[in-house]
Structure formats: C-alpha cells, structure tokens
Design a protein around this motif. Structure first.
Motif, short mmCIF file in Angstrom:
data_model
loop_
_atom_site.label_atom_id
_atom_site.label_comp_id
_atom_site.label_asym_id
_atom_site.label_seq_id
_atom_site.Cartn_x
_atom_site.Cartn_y
_atom_site.Cartn_z
N THR A 93 0.83 -1.21 -0.23
CA THR A 93 -0.03 -0.07 -0.08
C THR A 93 1.09 1.18 0.03
N VAL A 94 0.33 2.19 -0.55
CA VAL A 94 0.84 3.71 -0.40
C VAL A 94 -0.27 4.53 0.00
N CYS A 95 -0.02 5.12 1.36
CA CYS A 95 -1.18 5.73 2.03
C CYS A 95 -0.69 6.89 2.91
N THR A 96 -1.57 7.75 3.35
CA THR A 96 -1.58 8.74 4.42
C THR A 96 -2.61 8.66 5.35
N ALA A 97 -2.27 9.54 6.41
CA ALA A 97 -3.46 9.44 7.45
C ALA A 97 -3.51 10.92 8.00
N PRO A 98 -4.32 11.82 7.21
CA PRO A 98 -4.57 12.95 7.59
C PRO A 98 -5.60 12.87 8.79
N ALA A 99 -5.26 13.50 9.95
CA ALA A 99 -6.24 13.60 11.08
C ALA A 99 -6.37 12.08 11.67
N GLY A 100 -5.43 11.35 11.38
CA GLY A 100 -5.54 9.91 11.90
C GLY A 100 -6.45 8.92 11.13
N THR A 101 -7.07 9.28 10.18
CA THR A 101 -7.76 8.43 9.43
C THR A 101 -6.79 7.93 7.99
N SER A 102 -6.85 6.67 7.71
CA SER A 102 -5.91 6.39 6.66
C SER A 102 -6.63 6.54 5.31
N GLN A 103 -5.83 6.87 4.32
CA GLN A 103 -6.19 7.14 2.97
C GLN A 103 -5.51 6.29 2.05
N LEU A 104 -6.08 5.53 1.36
CA LEU A 104 -5.30 4.66 0.30
C LEU A 104 -5.15 5.44 -0.91
N HIS A 105 -3.99 5.55 -1.15
CA HIS A 105 -3.38 6.36 -2.52
C HIS A 105 -3.07 5.32 -3.71
N GLY A 106 -2.68 4.11 -3.13
CA GLY A 106 -2.15 3.04 -4.24
C GLY A 106 -2.10 1.74 -3.61
N LEU A 107 -2.26 0.74 -4.44
CA LEU A 107 -2.47 -0.77 -4.11
C LEU A 107 -1.60 -1.48 -5.07
N PHE A 108 -0.57 -2.30 -4.82
CA PHE A 108 0.24 -2.94 -5.64
C PHE A 108 0.48 -4.32 -5.25
N ILE A 109 -0.01 -5.16 -5.94
CA ILE A 109 -0.16 -6.59 -5.74
C ILE A 109 0.82 -7.60 -6.91
N GLY A 110 1.55 -8.40 -6.58
CA GLY A 110 2.44 -9.25 -7.39
C GLY A 110 3.49 -10.04 -6.68
N ASP A 111 4.28 -10.53 -7.39
CA ASP A 111 5.13 -11.51 -7.00
C ASP A 111 6.74 -11.12 -7.46
N THR A 112 6.73 -9.99 -8.05
CA THR A 112 8.10 -9.66 -8.73
C THR A 112 8.53 -8.33 -7.86
N ARG A 113 9.77 -8.03 -8.05
CA ARG A 113 10.17 -6.69 -7.54
C ARG A 113 9.57 -5.55 -8.31
N GLN A 114 8.96 -5.80 -9.43
CA GLN A 114 8.23 -4.40 -10.29
C GLN A 114 7.24 -3.99 -9.19
N THR A 115 6.52 -5.06 -8.68
CA THR A 115 5.37 -4.70 -7.58
C THR A 115 5.81 -3.55 -6.67
N PHE A 116 7.07 -3.78 -6.10
CA PHE A 116 7.60 -3.04 -5.14
C PHE A 116 8.17 -1.53 -5.82
#
Length: 250
Positions: A219-242
């Motif tokens: 995941t790539v996320c932030t938590a303004p005011a303590g509430t998580s917001q999901l900006h990106g989701l990356f799923i895979g089994d190679t380094r490209q995912t990272f």
C-alpha cells in the motif's frame, strides 16, 4: 500477476475498488490454506487492517483456512484488543505469534563479499538468513505479505522483502541489517529504493525464498487527522510490484 491500482481525481481508492482488486488477485487459484503476514499495531495506519480483513472473509467463504502471522520483528505480541482494532472481526485464535529468538530457522547466508561490494567496503561478514519456520510449511498454498511502502531510515523504503526477513526474521538478520544501515548512514538511505540493506534482503529473497508461494500486497497511504487514506495498491510476486509502489510513495 501484477495489479496496480491508484487513486483518481475523484479521490483515494474506495472500499469497493479495494475489494475488487483483492478478488482479482485470488482469481483462478485453488486454495486450501493461506498464511497472511501483515504489519503489527505499530503500523496501524498502513491500511493493512482492512486488507487483511477483506482477504480473510474472501478466503474463508471459499472454505480456505487462514492464519495471520503479524510481522512483529522484536516487538511485543499483539493483544486481542489490538487485533480487533486493526483487523476487525477476525477471530483471535487465527492469529499466530512470531518469536524472533525461537521460531526461526536458518536457510543459508548472504556472503560477505557481496555485502562488502554493496556497502562500499563497510561490511565484510556474511549474514545468516533466518525466517519463521511456518513459511516453509508446504500445506500453505499461498503466503500474502501485506504492508505499506513508506520512507524508512534503515532500509530506505519500507516493506516488500523487509516484511519477511525483519518482520518475521531472526536475531542475526534483524540486528545485522540494522547495523549495516547504521554504518552506511541514514542520510544515504532514507527514501531510496536501492540501498545496501535492501540489497541484502533482496539477495536473500531471490536466492533462498524463490520457491515459496509469496505474493506481496503493498500500500501507499497517508493518514490525515488519523484516518488512513489509500492512494495506491500494488499486488504481485516480482520486484516490479515494489518499484511501482516506491515510485508513488516517493
């Protein structure tokens, strides 16, 4: 498989978009037993909690047994209250505890000459590759390593292989990887993809864990005011995912 989902002009990734992506990641798989390795309560805002909860219900609805092994590193085990607050209604008896001193097995070593090369001569000794022995259980059809990619002072950008070799790793890998980072210097590490510590962890994964059925859910996320917001989701089994997650997080 490579799933890349990012926010749009309409805003962060929604719960329905998240569920659809997780469903897609399981499509076509015949699964009987799955191990999920998420961060612990110290990473409450990583969005790993909702992801693990959704995966748990998607999998159990298919008749799959699911075990959850929080990546404690050297942290204290999570309490029932913490598990409930982070992961929702997953039964507490589905959670396993990682004991970094006693639950690990040594699978080999990262050679000293490689570490000398990537560290510019600052480190010359081999480092043992230790990991929780549950990952080697052949009854697991799938291992889901879940966590947030975010700047980190020891490895450069957190998660990916760090979630395994530090999160559910042993004493030598945890201690010496952190010492390697300290020797190389925070100023040359923080926020970067390629660092000596990342090279250490990736070497161990590429050469020693290659045969395991590991999928990374990042995941790539932030938590303004303590509430998580999901900006990106990356799923895979190679380094490209990272690398895709790193690019967005940076």
């Amino acid at each position: 498989m490579h799933i890349c989902l990012t926010e749009t002009a309409a805003g962060p990734i929604s719960r329905s978009q998240l569920q659809s992506a997780l469903e897609q990641s399981l499509r076509g798989m015949e699964l009987r037993r799955v191990l999920i390795i998420p961060p612990d309560f110290t990473r409450l805002h990583s969005y790993a909690g909702p992801i693990v909860n959704l995966y748990y219900h998607l999998l159990t609805q298919r008749g799959c047994q699911v075990d959850v092994l929080p990546a404690l590193g050297t942290h204290a085990p999570m309490t029932a209250r913490e598990c409930s607050a982070m992961y929702g209604d997953i039964p507490f008896d589905r959670f396993l505890v990682h004991h970094w001193r006693s639950d690990v097995t040594c699978l080999g070593h990262v050679p000293g000459d490689f570490l000398e090369q990537v560290s510019g001569g600052l480190w010359q000794q081999p480092i043992s590759v230790e990991i929780n022995r549950r990952l080697l259980d052949p009854s697991y059809d799938l291992i889901l390593s879940v966590g947030q990619v975010v700047p980190h002072e020891v490895v450069g950008m957190a998660n990916y292989t760090k979630n395994l070799f530090v999160g559910v790793g042993g004493s030598e890998m945890i201690s010496k990887s952190h010492m390697l980072g300290a020797l190389y210097g925070l100023e040359r590490i923080m926020g970067r993809d390629h660092t000596p510590v990342r090279d250490l962890l990736d070497y161990a994964a590429d050469r020693i864990l290659r045969s395991l059925p590991i999928t990374y859910v990042l995941t790539v996320c932030t938590a303004p005011a303590g509430t998580s917001q999901l900006h990106g989701l990356f799923i895979g089994d190679t380094r490209q995912t990272f690398e895709d997650a790193v690019a967005l997080a940076q």
